[in-house]
Design a protein around this motif. Structure first.
Motif, PDB file in Angstrom:
ATOM      1  N   GLU A 102       0.828  -1.536  -0.029  1.00  0.00           N
ATOM      2  CA  GLU A 102       0.012   0.058  -0.063  1.00  0.00           C
ATOM      3  C   GLU A 102       1.155   1.192   0.182  1.00  0.00           C
ATOM      4  O   GLU A 102       1.878   1.461   0.837  1.00  0.00           O
ATOM      5  CB  GLU A 102      -0.950  -0.049   1.285  1.00  0.00           C
ATOM      6  CG  GLU A 102      -1.908  -1.119   1.182  1.00  0.00           C
ATOM      7  CD  GLU A 102      -2.821  -0.738   0.056  1.00  0.00           C
ATOM      8  OE1 GLU A 102      -3.496   0.379  -0.153  1.00  0.00           O
ATOM      9  OE2 GLU A 102      -3.107  -1.891  -0.874  1.00  0.00           O
ATOM     10  N   ASP A 103       0.415   2.210  -0.904  1.00  0.00           N
ATOM     11  CA  ASP A 103       1.144   3.659  -0.977  1.00  0.00           C
ATOM     12  C   ASP A 103       0.875   4.141   0.414  1.00  0.00           C
ATOM     13  O   ASP A 103       0.010   5.253   0.239  1.00  0.00           O
ATOM     14  CB  ASP A 103       0.804   3.921  -2.200  1.00  0.00           C
ATOM     15  CG  ASP A 103       1.972   5.270  -2.242  1.00  0.00           C
ATOM     16  OD1 ASP A 103       2.968   5.357  -1.553  1.00  0.00           O
ATOM     17  OD2 ASP A 103       1.814   6.409  -3.158  1.00  0.00           O
ATOM     18  N   VAL A 104       1.365   4.061   1.365  1.00  0.00           N
ATOM     19  CA  VAL A 104       0.966   4.720   2.743  1.00  0.00           C
ATOM     20  C   VAL A 104       2.235   5.014   3.689  1.00  0.00           C
ATOM     21  O   VAL A 104       3.269   4.582   3.301  1.00  0.00           O
ATOM     22  CB  VAL A 104       0.350   3.939   3.623  1.00  0.00           C
ATOM     23  CG1 VAL A 104      -1.219   4.000   2.766  1.00  0.00           C
ATOM     24  CG2 VAL A 104       0.637   2.538   4.122  1.00  0.00           C
ATOM     25  N   VAL A 105       2.239   5.963   4.268  1.00  0.00           N
ATOM     26  CA  VAL A 105       3.444   6.488   5.083  1.00  0.00           C
ATOM     27  C   VAL A 105       3.549   5.197   6.345  1.00  0.00           C
ATOM     28  O   VAL A 105       2.675   4.855   6.790  1.00  0.00           O
ATOM     29  CB  VAL A 105       3.237   7.676   5.856  1.00  0.00           C
ATOM     30  CG1 VAL A 105       4.476   7.877   6.799  1.00  0.00           C
ATOM     31  CG2 VAL A 105       3.171   8.792   4.849  1.00  0.00           C
ATOM     32  N   THR A 106       4.799   4.642   5.985  1.00  0.00           N
ATOM     33  CA  THR A 106       4.978   3.616   7.035  1.00  0.00           C
ATOM     34  C   THR A 106       6.022   3.974   8.218  1.00  0.00           C
ATOM     35  O   THR A 106       6.174   3.167   9.076  1.00  0.00           O
ATOM     36  CB  THR A 106       5.641   2.438   6.283  1.00  0.00           C
ATOM     37  OG1 THR A 106       6.946   2.661   5.585  1.00  0.00           O
ATOM     38  CG2 THR A 106       4.638   1.618   5.458  1.00  0.00           C
ATOM     39  N   ALA A 128      19.538 -14.805   6.180  1.00  0.00           N
ATOM     40  CA  ALA A 128      18.901 -14.847   5.202  1.00  0.00           C
ATOM     41  C   ALA A 128      17.404 -14.676   5.507  1.00  0.00           C
ATOM     42  O   ALA A 128      17.116 -14.593   6.832  1.00  0.00           O
ATOM     43  CB  ALA A 128      18.720 -16.118   4.584  1.00  0.00           C
ATOM     44  N   GLY A 129      16.446 -14.197   4.294  1.00  0.00           N
ATOM     45  CA  GLY A 129      15.055 -14.163   4.853  1.00  0.00           C
ATOM     46  C   GLY A 129      14.628 -12.653   3.943  1.00  0.00           C
ATOM     47  O   GLY A 129      15.322 -11.799   3.792  1.00  0.00           O
ATOM     48  N   HIS A 130      13.050 -12.617   3.826  1.00  0.00           N
ATOM     49  CA  HIS A 130      12.445 -11.689   3.225  1.00  0.00           C
ATOM     50  C   HIS A 130      12.448 -10.414   4.136  1.00  0.00           C
ATOM     51  O   HIS A 130      12.404 -10.429   5.397  1.00  0.00           O
ATOM     52  CB  HIS A 130      11.163 -12.050   2.784  1.00  0.00           C
ATOM     53  CG  HIS A 130      10.098 -10.847   2.387  1.00  0.00           C
ATOM     54  ND1 HIS A 130       9.185 -10.467   2.858  1.00  0.00           N
ATOM     55  CD2 HIS A 130      10.301 -10.362   1.006  1.00  0.00           C
ATOM     56  CE1 HIS A 130       8.728  -9.376   1.996  1.00  0.00           C
ATOM     57  NE2 HIS A 130       9.481  -9.307   0.946  1.00  0.00           N
ATOM     58  N   ASP A 131      12.626  -9.278   3.433  1.00  0.00           N
ATOM     59  CA  ASP A 131      12.631  -7.977   4.179  1.00  0.00           C
ATOM     60  C   ASP A 131      11.720  -7.157   3.370  1.00  0.00           C
ATOM     61  O   ASP A 131      12.225  -6.767   2.185  1.00  0.00           O
ATOM     62  CB  ASP A 131      14.062  -7.543   4.199  1.00  0.00           C
ATOM     63  CG  ASP A 131      13.953  -6.073   4.858  1.00  0.00           C
ATOM     64  OD1 ASP A 131      13.119  -5.774   5.588  1.00  0.00           O
ATOM     65  OD2 ASP A 131      14.996  -5.602   4.882  1.00  0.00           O
ATOM     66  N   MET A 132      10.734  -6.366   4.118  1.00  0.00           N
ATOM     67  CA  MET A 132       9.942  -5.503   3.186  1.00  0.00           C
ATOM     68  C   MET A 132      10.530  -4.285   2.873  1.00  0.00           C
ATOM     69  O   MET A 132      10.225  -3.609   1.949  1.00  0.00           O
ATOM     70  CB  MET A 132       8.763  -5.186   4.463  1.00  0.00           C
ATOM     71  CG  MET A 132       7.451  -5.968   4.681  1.00  0.00           C
ATOM     72  SD  MET A 132       6.784  -6.247   3.147  1.00  0.00           S
ATOM     73  CE  MET A 132       5.865  -4.718   2.901  1.00  0.00           C
ATOM     74  N   LYS A 133      11.758  -3.953   3.425  1.00  0.00           N
ATOM     75  CA  LYS A 133      12.436  -2.684   3.195  1.00  0.00           C
ATOM     76  C   LYS A 133      13.354  -2.917   1.935  1.00  0.00           C
ATOM     77  O   LYS A 133      13.879  -2.150   1.388  1.00  0.00           O
ATOM     78  CB  LYS A 133      13.433  -2.379   4.247  1.00  0.00           C
ATOM     79  CG  LYS A 133      12.673  -1.742   5.448  1.00  0.00           C
ATOM     80  CD  LYS A 133      13.646  -1.693   6.587  1.00  0.00           C
ATOM     81  CE  LYS A 133      12.863  -1.054   7.804  1.00  0.00           C
ATOM     82  NZ  LYS A 133      13.953  -1.165   9.054  1.00  0.00           N
ATOM     83  N   ASP A 134      13.379  -4.651   1.228  1.00  0.00           N
ATOM     84  CA  ASP A 134      14.186  -4.516  -0.008  1.00  0.00           C
ATOM     85  C   ASP A 134      13.365  -5.260  -0.762  1.00  0.00           C
ATOM     86  O   ASP A 134      13.121  -6.675  -0.570  1.00  0.00           O
ATOM     87  CB  ASP A 134      15.458  -5.215   0.358  1.00  0.00           C
ATOM     88  CG  ASP A 134      16.149  -5.930  -1.008  1.00  0.00           C
ATOM     89  OD1 ASP A 134      15.708  -5.472  -2.159  1.00  0.00           O
ATOM     90  OD2 ASP A 134      17.137  -6.578  -0.857  1.00  0.00           O
ATOM     91  N   SER A 135      12.706  -4.524  -1.878  1.00  0.00           N
ATOM     92  CA  SER A 135      11.659  -5.422  -2.742  1.00  0.00           C
ATOM     93  C   SER A 135      12.331  -6.399  -3.594  1.00  0.00           C
ATOM     94  O   SER A 135      11.521  -7.067  -4.048  1.00  0.00           O
ATOM     95  CB  SER A 135      10.958  -4.147  -3.528  1.00  0.00           C
ATOM     96  OG  SER A 135      11.906  -3.607  -4.332  1.00  0.00           O
TER      97      SER A 135
END
Lengths: 95, 493
Positions: free
Chosen positions: A64-68, B233-240
């Motif tokens: 979602e394009d929201v401030v996180t 290792a592992g998924h990270d929301m900060k690296d798409s």
């Protein structure tokens, strides 16, 4: 392809790296050696081949394009060479 | 018990859990070893107080029965990783004084798993180099020594390799864009794995070439690499670009059983003029895997010879873009300005003063190949060849190959300064066996398998299928068991 000192100066300018005039011939020569090495890619037949955009087969994750996150003005500015009144400070840009 | 800093991760972990040793003792042993090893110039920012504080906390966790894999294990951190409150400058003058307000995802994961950071490790500036000679901190030195010369530990993760080989830490983090984990591992008789692109988050790791960069562990054994990779290792929301895939228990996959596995031997990796010692090492490695029950099959990766020129278009192009952020405004060095200097002079002088020669060279080559009129001829052409290089591997795997065996480096470690006068392209040739799989995004591991006639370590490289690091580690484990490499450098420092 041969790079002259004029082209070397232009590249340095585009890269925003100051190179003294007396260093330009050596720089141009280095470019020529490196680009000479790269030239061999010309031999490869790439007819109909797509340029790679992503090495992994998966689609990039969407969110979602929201401030996180945020609200760290002090932290953001803490490493600045010159910060004033909550801003990054730079030399005068407009006359 | 042997000296504590000489333990492997697995040995130290087991000793910690049994209560035979504490993390504070392990950490203290490493800190003493580090202080006695300034001649290696491996640790460039030491963090003894932080280390002891984290070691004490780890001991508490272990006592409370909460001991994740890396809990209490002292490790070194490559200077490319941003570490909160600890200098992180990618061995560059342009980031002098930079102290991040945040922690990279991978170093945070290691910290969460209880690992104890001992300090930051030397490297080539912005990970651009194959000998650790482009560092603003000066050369890191290989603990292996056979005559009066000081040898390179390789690059760019040279400090990491030197520190692990010299037992200054139990393991270290590295990063690999074109071979920067595997080449230094091979030069120092240690193990280094570059995982599949996307396996580890790149967030908070100072970027060189974003489509190629990957973090990975540098360790004393394959088992240790399995333990540490799982924690990183592992998924990270900060690296798409990080992969949303489960991380297996890699250590549990180390059975050593590789019966029926098909190992590919790429004929293009045997260039004319290849050193006889490397060729022999490679043949012996194949024979070991065969004796362990694998099938050895010659394969062809026809675009191999174009990997290096492709890399030296794509990596500088991405670097020129990534390193545009170093402009003297937000962090790091800003040049002293003369009267009348405006913002452009600030950028140009700051970058001229802050970057070293190799970094400037790559930024400018990247700028050139991306500039109007040359974009198609160089950058797009390289991206198309990259597609073909990846396809070569896909074809091999589709034909049933499980892993590919190749040399890690064209030679053993060379002397520091010996390549100084050489053409930059000559230094680039060090990456000839490693760079292909960065372009294809594949995992690769360097395993020490022997010594050359001079007494220096040599390593072989195994390349695996994407996201099958567990299988790759198991094949590497079988090779490690068969090779039985146990040599250590004699202490001279």
């Amino acid at each position: 392809m041969s790079i002259d000192t004029g082209t070397a100066a232009k590249v340095a300018k585009l890269a925003r790296i100051k190179v003294e005039d007396d260093q330009l011939p050596a720089l141009a020569e280095e470019f020529n050696r490196i680009l000479g090495f790269i030239e061999q890619l010309g031999e490869v037949d790439v007819e109909g081949v797509e340029p790679m955009t992503s090495v992994a087969p998966q689609r990039l994750k969407r969110r979602e394009d929201v401030v996180t996150d945020g609200g760290y003005q002090d932290k953001v500015l803490s490493n600045a060479p010159d910060a004033r009144e909550g801003f990054f400070a730079v030399p005068k840009v407009v006359e | 018990m042997t000296e504590l800093n000489k333990l492997t991760l697995a040995e130290a972990r087991d000793a910690l859990r049994k209560g035979d040793v504490t993390s504070v003792e392990l950490t203290q042993a490493c800190l003493t070893a580090i202080d006695g090893a300034d001649a290696l110039n491996a640790f460039v920012h030491k963090t003894p107080e932080l280390a002891l504080e984290r070691a004490k906390a780890a001991d508490e966790r272990i006592k409370a029965g909460d001991a994740p894999a890396m809990c209490g294990l002292p490790i070194g951190m490559k200077d490319l990783y941003c570490t909160k409150g600890v200098a992180s400058q990618a061995a560059s003058g342009i980031l002098v004084g930079f102290v991040p307000e945040y922690e990279s995802t991978v170093s945070q994961k290691l910290q969460d798993a209880g690992a104890v950071m001992l300090g930051k490790l030397n490297m080539d500036e912005f990970a651009m180099g194959s000998s650790n000679e482009t560092s603003v901190y000066g050369d890191s030195v290989n603990p292996w020594k056979i005559d009066d010369r000081k040898l390179t530990p390789g690059g760019s993760s040279g400090g990491s390799a030197a520190a692990v080989a010299a037992d200054l830490c139990l393991a270290a983090t590295g990063t690999d864009t074109g071979g920067s984990i595997r080449q230094p591992a091979a030069f120092t008789g240690t193990v280094g794995i570059k995982p599949t692109y996307g396996r580890c988050s790149r967030w908070g790791i100072i970027a060189y070439a974003s489509s190629l960069d990957q973090a990975g562990p540098m360790t004393k054994t394959v088992r240790d690499a399995a333990i540490m990779l799982e924690a990183m290792a592992g998924h990270d929301m900060k690296d798409s670009t990080s992969a949303d895939l489960p991380v297996p228990n890699f250590e549990a996959m180390l059975t050593g059983d590789i019966r029926g596995k098909v190992i590919g031997i790429p004929k293009e990796y045997r260039p004319e003029g290849m050193s006889e010692e490397i060729a022999k090492l490679w043949d012996e490695g194949a024979a070991m895997l065969k004796a362990a029950g694998a099938e050895i099959r010659e394969i062809s990766l026809p675009h191999t010879k174009y990997a290096l020129p492709t890399y030296y278009v794509i990596a500088p192009a991405e670097a020129s873009s990534n390193l545009a952020r170093y402009d003297g405004v937000r962090y790091g060095h800003r040049a002293k300005l003369g009267s009348g200097d405006g913002i452009n002079e600030m950028y140009e002088k700051t970058r001229a003063e802050g970057f070293g020669p190799e970094v400037k060279r790559r930024i400018m080559v990247g700028t050139y190949v991306l500039s109007a009129g040359f974009y198609d001829a160089y950058y797009n052409k390289a991206r198309k060849v990259r597609t073909l290089i990846k396809r070569d591997f896909e074809n091999a795997f589709a034909a049933g190959v499980d892993a590919i065996l190749a040399p890690a480096t064209p030679t053993s470690a060379f002397g520091l300064g010996e390549m100084k006068s050489a053409d930059p392209v000559e230094m680039y040739l060090n990456d000839v066996f490693t760079v292909t799989l960065n372009l294809a995004g594949l995992p690769g591991i360097a395993v020490p398998t022997g010594l050359d006639s001079k007494g220096l370590p040599l390593g072989l490289q195994l390349i695996g299928r994407p996201f099958e690091e567990g299988d790759l580690l198991n094949t590497a484990y079988a090779l490690e068991q068969a090779a039985g490499f146990v040599s250590k450098p004699a202490k001279w420092w």
